[in-house]
Design a protein around this motif. Structure first.
Motif, PDB file in Angstrom:
ATOM      1  N   SER A  90      -5.783   5.073  -7.228  1.00 48.90           N
ATOM      2  CA  SER A  90      -6.985   4.672  -6.505  1.00 48.90           C
ATOM      3  C   SER A  90      -6.767   3.361  -5.778  1.00 48.90           C
ATOM      4  CB  SER A  90      -8.166   4.541  -7.479  1.00 48.90           C
ATOM      5  OG  SER A  90      -7.868   3.626  -8.508  1.00 48.90           O
ATOM      6  N   ALA A  91      -7.429   3.230  -4.634  1.00 50.88           N
ATOM      7  CA  ALA A  91      -7.276   2.049  -3.802  1.00 50.88           C
ATOM      8  C   ALA A  91      -8.416   1.071  -4.062  1.00 50.88           C
ATOM      9  CB  ALA A  91      -7.238   2.457  -2.330  1.00 50.88           C
ATOM     10  N   GLY A  92      -8.409  -0.030  -3.322  1.00 55.70           N
ATOM     11  CA  GLY A  92      -9.471  -1.017  -3.461  1.00 55.70           C
ATOM     12  C   GLY A  92      -9.079  -2.144  -4.390  1.00 55.70           C
ATOM     13  N   ALA A  93      -9.781  -3.266  -4.237  1.00 57.41           N
ATOM     14  CA  ALA A  93      -9.436  -4.463  -4.996  1.00 57.41           C
ATOM     15  C   ALA A  93     -10.012  -4.469  -6.404  1.00 57.41           C
ATOM     16  CB  ALA A  93      -9.926  -5.702  -4.231  1.00 57.41           C
ATOM     17  N   HIS A 137     -13.521  -2.722   6.453  1.00 57.44           N
ATOM     18  CA  HIS A 137     -12.173  -2.629   7.018  1.00 57.44           C
ATOM     19  C   HIS A 137     -11.745  -1.173   7.164  1.00 57.44           C
ATOM     20  CE1 HIS A 137     -10.640  -1.651   3.037  1.00 57.44           C
ATOM     21  NE2 HIS A 137     -11.243  -2.712   2.546  1.00 57.44           N
ATOM     22  N   SER A 138     -10.563  -0.976   7.728  1.00 55.96           N
ATOM     23  CA  SER A 138     -10.143   0.360   8.147  1.00 55.96           C
ATOM     24  C   SER A 138      -9.930   1.348   7.004  1.00 55.96           C
ATOM     25  CB  SER A 138      -8.861   0.267   8.986  1.00 55.96           C
ATOM     26  OG  SER A 138      -7.807  -0.336   8.246  1.00 55.96           O
ATOM     27  N   LYS A 139      -9.740   0.861   5.764  1.00 61.79           N
ATOM     28  CA  LYS A 139      -9.588   1.790   4.641  1.00 61.79           C
ATOM     29  C   LYS A 139     -10.920   2.237   4.064  1.00 61.79           C
ATOM     30  CE  LYS A 139      -5.055   1.647   2.523  1.00 61.79           C
ATOM     31  NZ  LYS A 139      -4.302   1.506   1.257  1.00 61.79           N
ATOM     32  N   ARG A 167       7.410   4.270  -5.172  1.00 64.39           N
ATOM     33  CA  ARG A 167       5.979   4.212  -5.490  1.00 64.39           C
ATOM     34  C   ARG A 167       5.333   5.582  -5.333  1.00 64.39           C
ATOM     35  NH1 ARG A 167       4.090  -1.360  -2.333  1.00 64.39           N
ATOM     36  NH2 ARG A 167       5.854  -2.647  -3.002  1.00 64.39           N
ATOM     37  N   LEU A 168       5.728   6.315  -4.301  1.00 65.01           N
ATOM     38  CA  LEU A 168       5.182   7.660  -4.124  1.00 65.01           C
ATOM     39  C   LEU A 168       5.605   8.580  -5.269  1.00 65.01           C
ATOM     40  CD1 LEU A 168       5.571   8.303  -0.287  1.00 65.01           C
ATOM     41  CD2 LEU A 168       3.448   7.968  -1.563  1.00 65.01           C
ATOM     42  N   PRO A 170      -1.396   3.394  -4.310  1.00 63.56           N
ATOM     43  CA  PRO A 170      -2.418   2.485  -4.827  1.00 63.56           C
ATOM     44  C   PRO A 170      -2.437   1.198  -4.023  1.00 63.56           C
ATOM     45  CG  PRO A 170      -0.500   2.480  -6.262  1.00 63.56           C
ATOM     46  CD  PRO A 170      -0.284   3.568  -5.251  1.00 63.56           C
ATOM     47  N   ASP A 171      -3.573   0.510  -4.074  1.00 63.13           N
ATOM     48  CA  ASP A 171      -3.722  -0.732  -3.323  1.00 63.13           C
ATOM     49  C   ASP A 171      -4.542  -1.691  -4.167  1.00 63.13           C
ATOM     50  OD1 ASP A 171      -3.569  -2.405  -0.991  1.00 63.13           O
ATOM     51  OD2 ASP A 171      -5.647  -1.894  -0.573  1.00 63.13           O
ATOM     52  N   GLY A 172      -4.397  -2.977  -3.941  1.00 62.75           N
ATOM     53  CA  GLY A 172      -5.220  -3.950  -4.655  1.00 62.75           C
ATOM     54  C   GLY A 172      -5.000  -3.886  -6.146  1.00 62.75           C
ATOM     55  N   TRP A 173      -6.002  -3.372  -6.859  1.00 67.84           N
ATOM     56  CA  TRP A 173      -5.951  -3.269  -8.315  1.00 67.84           C
ATOM     57  C   TRP A 173      -4.780  -2.404  -8.763  1.00 67.84           C
ATOM     58  CZ3 TRP A 173      -6.882  -5.005 -12.878  1.00 67.84           C
ATOM     59  CH2 TRP A 173      -6.930  -4.161 -13.994  1.00 67.84           C
TER      60      TRP A 173
END
Length: 383
Positions: A160-163, A305-307, A99-100, A72-75
């Motif tokens: 899920s990724a994203g801010a 960005h790259s993601k 984390r994984l 996960p990223d951001g949120w």
């Protein structure tokens, strides 16, 4: 700590190899049987070979990019931090393999990690979206949230990724949200987004409008819907492209493929076009990237960005561009595109599009046709 990695794609689960933490280094080795499969899950940074591998540059805290894509990223990281703080720990103390393990089999894409931390299924309805959105804002503002609601948001987030805050749900053909994990799978997997603390209440409506414009402009946009709300114009929802007919699909971001950090400008559209050609070996996929380049610039989406560029591995083990996502206008850094075109971050013209596309031998006539289609779709949306 050791983890086994599996690829569970198109209904077939294969043992990929082992991850191990050793003296502040993360090691990985492919399983012999996976080497025999010939499936290259990350051809540039983790090609198929039998030796033990590590990433000396530690772009992602020692993880290879293909595994970092599962996190996960951001949120998602914010939720994880809140959950760990409840237990007297911290995000800083939670190592990458831990984390994984928390991701387990619930990540985006088709990679799974064992042994996995236990996760309960959570169900939600359309009627609960406003409450979940409000709790998301409270978390973003570091305000107290009911423990049960925090747990629900954590389970619904997956990895899920994203801010922006979001939840993962199953949606029926009539856009009802149906329970997860209750007998046979119902509906199809979707992502529903809530606004961030600095965004206006009409954020969902805006993203929905741009998703329709993207589809009209010829981009590969999954099915989208504006879910109802009593407190805003609605919540943007999009069907997940990493799930097809109930089966998982392997997804890899440009960030993970190239070890190009998304936290700073690290790519140009010329590099993305070359990546697409080298990875897919298909000019049709390259034209999709040209179209996305034009749409992002013309629509004012500077968060490129790259993601925000991904690729899928199909059943024939061929790479193709993933459907597009995260296509709303954004300010960027100093008003510039994160991804440059012809060495320019702003004031990008048709001439710059032509120069970028020429690096992969896309002719000027084709590029001009794409520009016309994109401009027409955006003009129609703004009427």
């Amino acid at each position: 700590m050791n983890l086994d990695v599996h690829l569970h794609a198109y209904g077939v689960r294969r043992h990929v190899g082992k991850l191990a933490a050793h003296s502040n280094t993360i090691l990985f080795q492919y399983a012999p049987e996976f080497l025999d499969s010939g499936i290259n899950i990350s051809p540039f940074r983790l090609p198929l070979s039998p030796e033990v591998k590590e990433d000396p540059k530690r772009t992602f805290d020692g993880l290879f990019g293909v595994f970092n894509d599962s996190l996960p990223d951001g949120w998602g990281l914010l939720l994880l931090d809140r959950a760990l703080r409840k237990k007297g720990s911290s995000l800083h103390a939670c190592l990458p393999l831990q984390r994984l393990a928390m991701v387990g089999a619930h990540g985006m894409g088709a990679l799974e990690y064992t042994p996995a931390a236990e996760q309960a299924e959570e169900a939600v309805s359309v009627a609960e979206l406003d409450a979940l959105a409000e709790d998301s804002l409270r978390i973003l503002r570091d305000a107290p949230v009911d423990a049960g609601q925090l747990d629900k948001l954590i389970q619904l987030n997956g990895s899920s990724a994203g801010a922006r805050p979001k939840i993962l749900v199953n949606v029926a053909d009539d856009y009802r949200i149906v329970p997860q994990g209750a007998g046979e799978p119902q509906g199809t997997p979707w992502i529903i987004k809530f606004r961030s603390a600095h965004e206006p209440p009409n954020t969902g409506l805006t993203e929905y409008a741009y998703s329709l414009a993207a589809r009209e402009a010829g981009l590969d946009m999954p099915k989208t819907h504006l879910f109802p709300s009593a407190t805003s114009p609605g919540y943007f929802g999009v069907q997940r492209f990493d799930r097809v007919h109930g089966q998982k699909v392997h997804v890899h971001t440009a960030c993970g493929l190239l070890h190009a950090s998304h936290r700073e400008p690290s790519l140009t559209y010329e590099s993305l076009l070359r990546l697409t050609l080298l990875l897919t070996k298909d000019i049709r996929e390259v034209l999709k990237m040209v179209r996305l380049m034009v749409f992002n610039v013309r629509s004012g989406n500077r968060d490129d960005h790259s993601k925000n560029f991904s690729f899928l591995l199909n059943k024939e083990n061929q790479w193709c561009m993933a459907p597009v996502y995260d296509l709303t206008p954004s300010e960027g850094i100093n008003g510039e595109q994160t991804c440059m075109v012809n060495n320019k971050g702003k004031d990008i013209t048709e001439k710059d599009f032509l120069a970028a596309a020429a690096t992969v031998d896309v002719d000027a006539r084709t590029v001009r046709e794409i520009i016309q289609q994109v401009d027409a779709a955006l003009a129609e949306m703004k009427k």
